[in-house]
Write a protein that holds these residues in place. Structure first.
Motif, PDB file in Angstrom:
ATOM      1  N   SER A 286       0.809  -1.261   0.198  1.00  0.00           N
ATOM      2  CA  SER A 286       0.032   0.212   0.078  1.00  0.00           C
ATOM      3  C   SER A 286       0.705   1.223   0.191  1.00  0.00           C
ATOM      4  O   SER A 286       0.527   2.310  -0.743  1.00  0.00           O
ATOM      5  N   LEU A 287       2.042   1.235   0.946  1.00  0.00           N
ATOM      6  CA  LEU A 287       2.816   2.470   0.687  1.00  0.00           C
ATOM      7  C   LEU A 287       3.646   2.478  -0.645  1.00  0.00           C
ATOM      8  O   LEU A 287       3.817   3.567  -0.871  1.00  0.00           O
ATOM      9  N   TYR A 288       3.770   1.524  -1.173  1.00  0.00           N
ATOM     10  CA  TYR A 288       4.435   1.523  -2.450  1.00  0.00           C
ATOM     11  C   TYR A 288       3.629   2.364  -3.697  1.00  0.00           C
ATOM     12  O   TYR A 288       3.979   2.968  -4.427  1.00  0.00           O
ATOM     13  N   ILE A 289       2.261   1.639  -3.497  1.00  0.00           N
ATOM     14  CA  ILE A 289       1.511   2.238  -4.508  1.00  0.00           C
ATOM     15  C   ILE A 289       1.236   3.645  -4.359  1.00  0.00           C
ATOM     16  O   ILE A 289       1.234   4.462  -5.363  1.00  0.00           O
ATOM     17  N   LYS A 290       0.983   3.945  -3.040  1.00  0.00           N
ATOM     18  CA  LYS A 290       0.969   5.765  -3.022  1.00  0.00           C
ATOM     19  C   LYS A 290       2.455   6.426  -3.340  1.00  0.00           C
ATOM     20  O   LYS A 290       2.185   7.330  -3.885  1.00  0.00           O
ATOM     21  N   ASN A 291       3.207   5.646  -3.293  1.00  0.00           N
ATOM     22  CA  ASN A 291       4.636   6.377  -3.599  1.00  0.00           C
ATOM     23  C   ASN A 291       5.000   6.455  -5.385  1.00  0.00           C
ATOM     24  O   ASN A 291       5.415   7.528  -5.632  1.00  0.00           O
ATOM     25  N   ILE A 292       4.019   5.937  -5.895  1.00  0.00           N
ATOM     26  CA  ILE A 292       4.365   5.893  -7.549  1.00  0.00           C
ATOM     27  C   ILE A 292       2.937   6.418  -8.080  1.00  0.00           C
ATOM     28  O   ILE A 292       3.053   6.679  -9.316  1.00  0.00           O
ATOM     29  N   LEU A 293       2.133   6.454  -7.083  1.00  0.00           N
ATOM     30  CA  LEU A 293       0.692   7.076  -7.843  1.00  0.00           C
ATOM     31  C   LEU A 293       0.907   8.435  -8.215  1.00  0.00           C
ATOM     32  O   LEU A 293       1.405   9.438  -7.696  1.00  0.00           O
ATOM     33  N   ASN A 294       0.252   8.919  -9.490  1.00  0.00           N
ATOM     34  CA  ASN A 294       0.157  10.189 -10.073  1.00  0.00           C
ATOM     35  C   ASN A 294      -1.261  10.437 -10.345  1.00  0.00           C
ATOM     36  O   ASN A 294      -2.083   9.770 -10.306  1.00  0.00           O
ATOM     37  N   ASP A 295      -1.644  11.667 -10.687  1.00  0.00           N
ATOM     38  CA  ASP A 295      -2.860  12.181 -10.895  1.00  0.00           C
ATOM     39  C   ASP A 295      -3.502  11.522 -12.122  1.00  0.00           C
ATOM     40  O   ASP A 295      -2.538  11.118 -12.959  1.00  0.00           O
ATOM     41  N   ASN A 296      -4.876  11.386 -12.165  1.00  0.00           N
ATOM     42  CA  ASN A 296      -5.470  10.780 -13.182  1.00  0.00           C
ATOM     43  C   ASN A 296      -5.182   9.206 -13.400  1.00  0.00           C
ATOM     44  O   ASN A 296      -5.469   8.586 -14.668  1.00  0.00           O
ATOM     45  N   ASN A 297      -4.361   8.339 -12.579  1.00  0.00           N
ATOM     46  CA  ASN A 297      -3.993   7.222 -12.827  1.00  0.00           C
ATOM     47  C   ASN A 297      -5.058   6.229 -12.737  1.00  0.00           C
ATOM     48  O   ASN A 297      -5.974   6.483 -11.900  1.00  0.00           O
ATOM     49  N   ILE A 298      -4.930   5.376 -13.414  1.00  0.00           N
ATOM     50  CA  ILE A 298      -5.932   3.921 -13.317  1.00  0.00           C
ATOM     51  C   ILE A 298      -5.479   2.807 -12.661  1.00  0.00           C
ATOM     52  O   ILE A 298      -4.266   2.454 -13.307  1.00  0.00           O
ATOM     53  N   ILE A 299      -5.842   2.348 -11.520  1.00  0.00           N
ATOM     54  CA  ILE A 299      -5.300   1.190 -10.817  1.00  0.00           C
ATOM     55  C   ILE A 299      -6.183   0.085 -11.206  1.00  0.00           C
ATOM     56  O   ILE A 299      -7.423   0.122 -11.057  1.00  0.00           O
ATOM     57  N   GLY A 300      -5.380  -1.004 -11.516  1.00  0.00           N
ATOM     58  CA  GLY A 300      -6.234  -2.357 -11.645  1.00  0.00           C
ATOM     59  C   GLY A 300      -5.676  -3.297 -10.617  1.00  0.00           C
ATOM     60  O   GLY A 300      -4.486  -3.329 -10.212  1.00  0.00           O
ATOM     61  N   VAL A 301      -6.665  -4.259 -10.209  1.00  0.00           N
ATOM     62  CA  VAL A 301      -6.317  -4.958  -8.998  1.00  0.00           C
ATOM     63  C   VAL A 301      -6.874  -6.196  -9.434  1.00  0.00           C
ATOM     64  O   VAL A 301      -8.039  -6.496 -10.017  1.00  0.00           O
ATOM     65  N   THR A 302      -6.448  -7.304  -8.839  1.00  0.00           N
ATOM     66  CA  THR A 302      -6.965  -8.719  -8.993  1.00  0.00           C
ATOM     67  C   THR A 302      -7.537  -9.164  -7.396  1.00  0.00           C
ATOM     68  O   THR A 302      -7.613  -8.194  -6.381  1.00  0.00           O
ATOM     69  N   GLY A 303      -8.149 -10.285  -7.409  1.00  0.00           N
ATOM     70  CA  GLY A 303      -8.430 -10.675  -6.180  1.00  0.00           C
ATOM     71  C   GLY A 303      -7.640 -11.476  -5.478  1.00  0.00           C
ATOM     72  O   GLY A 303      -6.395 -11.664  -5.711  1.00  0.00           O
ATOM     73  N   GLY A 304      -8.110 -12.151  -4.334  1.00  0.00           N
ATOM     74  CA  GLY A 304      -7.129 -12.938  -3.475  1.00  0.00           C
ATOM     75  C   GLY A 304      -7.003 -12.556  -2.132  1.00  0.00           C
ATOM     76  O   GLY A 304      -6.883 -11.263  -1.870  1.00  0.00           O
TER      77      GLY A 304
ATOM     78  N   TYR B  17      -1.500  -7.409  -8.568  1.00  0.00           N
ATOM     79  CA  TYR B  17      -2.135  -8.528  -8.643  1.00  0.00           C
ATOM     80  C   TYR B  17      -1.432  -9.518  -7.787  1.00  0.00           C
ATOM     81  O   TYR B  17       0.052  -9.568  -7.587  1.00  0.00           O
ATOM     82  N   GLY B  18      -2.200 -10.384  -7.384  1.00  0.00           N
ATOM     83  CA  GLY B  18      -1.478 -11.518  -6.795  1.00  0.00           C
ATOM     84  C   GLY B  18      -1.011 -12.411  -7.629  1.00  0.00           C
ATOM     85  O   GLY B  18      -1.572 -12.751  -8.782  1.00  0.00           O
ATOM     86  N   ILE B  19      -0.039 -13.313  -7.050  1.00  0.00           N
ATOM     87  CA  ILE B  19       0.490 -14.546  -7.882  1.00  0.00           C
ATOM     88  C   ILE B  19       0.033 -15.838  -7.263  1.00  0.00           C
ATOM     89  O   ILE B  19       0.221 -15.811  -5.991  1.00  0.00           O
ATOM     90  N   GLY B  20      -0.409 -16.743  -7.836  1.00  0.00           N
ATOM     91  CA  GLY B  20      -1.198 -17.703  -7.557  1.00  0.00           C
ATOM     92  C   GLY B  20      -0.416 -19.053  -7.903  1.00  0.00           C
ATOM     93  O   GLY B  20       0.133 -19.223  -9.011  1.00  0.00           O
ATOM     94  N   ARG B  21      -0.391 -20.401  -7.115  1.00  0.00           N
ATOM     95  CA  ARG B  21      -0.121 -21.591  -7.518  1.00  0.00           C
ATOM     96  C   ARG B  21      -0.922 -22.068  -8.450  1.00  0.00           C
ATOM     97  O   ARG B  21      -2.287 -21.966  -8.239  1.00  0.00           O
ATOM     98  N   SER B  22      -0.344 -23.004  -9.385  1.00  0.00           N
ATOM     99  CA  SER B  22      -1.500 -23.548 -10.439  1.00  0.00           C
ATOM    100  C   SER B  22      -2.512 -24.340  -9.685  1.00  0.00           C
ATOM    101  O   SER B  22      -3.568 -24.428 -10.063  1.00  0.00           O
TER     102      SER B  22
END
Length: 341
Positions: A132-150, A239-244
């Motif tokens: 969460s801290l890293y996201i805020k650090n790289i975030l800019n105005d008008n950004n679109i953030i995509g997230v997966t589940g898990g 995104y989360g990385i999942g085991r197959s």
């Protein structure tokens, strides 16, 4: 700091062990408060007598308080935990581990959090907080953030602090829904992150494993067609990385498909694709949302995974593109190095 830590390990190694032990006690209380001594002892696999002694010391230092409902961290204790994070990181030599992982995985950046979530459940919270801290650090105005589940992505949303200086943030689920747990659905995670960042969100009201014919029909609906187009415009993907094997079970794949995955050495899943350890595509399931082609074009990509058992899956997914960031824990990081040797 590194020089001081080396001297400390040489002349007073017991101080290092005590510091790590008390740090673990404080962070365990923080994530589980109010918590009793017995539960805390079980969580940390320590004797109740040891816990009683350590709690008394930390209480005298005004880092925690003991009430009838259990123990809580004081405001001063929260400050100490935050200040200790970087110290423990150096104490465990995690900066060196991060650089080694970057070299061996051939990716842009690696952030390693102390602990192994396979052994300590609260480590996933630390991974969520760091992400969460890293996201805020790289975030800019008008950004679109995509997230997966898990569950790991749910921890990211839960640990995100309210408030953000950037304007016009849009958060989207990068994938359709999967499973029955509402808290770990990409829609719920997108809505939570948007609320905490003061942004907007859109929801993808479709299961991830919808049939192709049904998907074609739903794409005729303007709102869904517009959202699927917006997903292609994502600036930051988390995104989360999942085991197959885990993902095949969640998707209820047929036994013959699972046998084929095992036979061909599948170890990881991302965006509906199953990969072997070298990143070769083994199988593609019907999926809604972000495609593998879109994934490779996004500017900021953040893969999040923790626990020693995720090591092979992480190696596989990191081979898909070099310009990505990996946020993981110590258990996974050390196992990756071991496997790559």
């Amino acid at each position: 700091m590194e020089k001081i830590i080396k001297l400390q390990r040489k002349i007073a190694p017991e101080v290092v062990d005590i510091t790590i032990k008390r740090y673990n006690i404080l962070r365990n209380i923080l994530y589980n408060q109010p918590i009793g001594r017995r539960t805390l002892a079980n969580n940390l696999n320590l004797g109740e007598r040891v816990i009683r002694t350590e709690v008394n010391i930390l209480k005298k230092q005004k880092l925690l308080e003991v009430k009838s409902m259990g123990m809580n961290i004081t405001e001063e204790g929260k400050v100490i935990i935050k200040e200790l994070n970087d110290f423990i990181h150096s104490l465990k030599g995690l900066t060196g581990l991060e650089r080694e992982l970057e070299r061996k995985l051939h990716i842009k950046k690696v952030i390693v959090v102390p602990g192994d979530s396979d052994k300590e459940g609260i480590t996933i919270n630390d991974v969520g907080k760091r992400t969460s801290l890293y996201i805020k650090n790289i975030l800019n105005d008008n950004n679109i953030i995509g997230v997966t589940g898990g569950s790991t992505m749910a921890a990211v949303a839960n640990e995100m602090d309210y408030g953000n200086s950037k304007k016009d943030i849009l958060v989207l689920p990068a994938r359709g829904g999967l499973g029955i747990n509402l808290k770990t659905q990409s829609n719920n995670i997108a809505a939570t992150l948007a609320e905490k960042l003061g942004g907007k969100y859109k929801l993808l009201h479709m299961p991830d494993n919808i049939g192709k014919e049904a998907l074609k029909t739903l794409q005729l609906i303007p709102e869904i067609r517009e959202l699927l187009q917006k997903i292609k415009e994502i600036d930051i993907l988390v995104y989360g990385i999942g085991r197959s094997d885990d993902m095949a079970e969640r998707r209820n794949l047929a036994e013959d498909i699972i046998d084929n995955l095992n036979k061909n050495g599948a170890v990881a899943e991302a965006f509906g694709y199953y990969f072997d350890r070298n990143g070769n595509k083994i199988f593609e399931s019907n999926t809604v949302g972000l495609s593998l082609e879109n994934f490779k074009k996004i500017e900021n990509v953040i893969g999040v995974a923790c626990g020693k058992r995720k090591a092979e899956a992480i190696i596989s997914i990191c081979s898909l593109r070099e310009g990505m960031t990996l946020i993981t824990d110590e258990g996974a990081g050390k196992e990756i190095i071991k496997l790559l040797k």
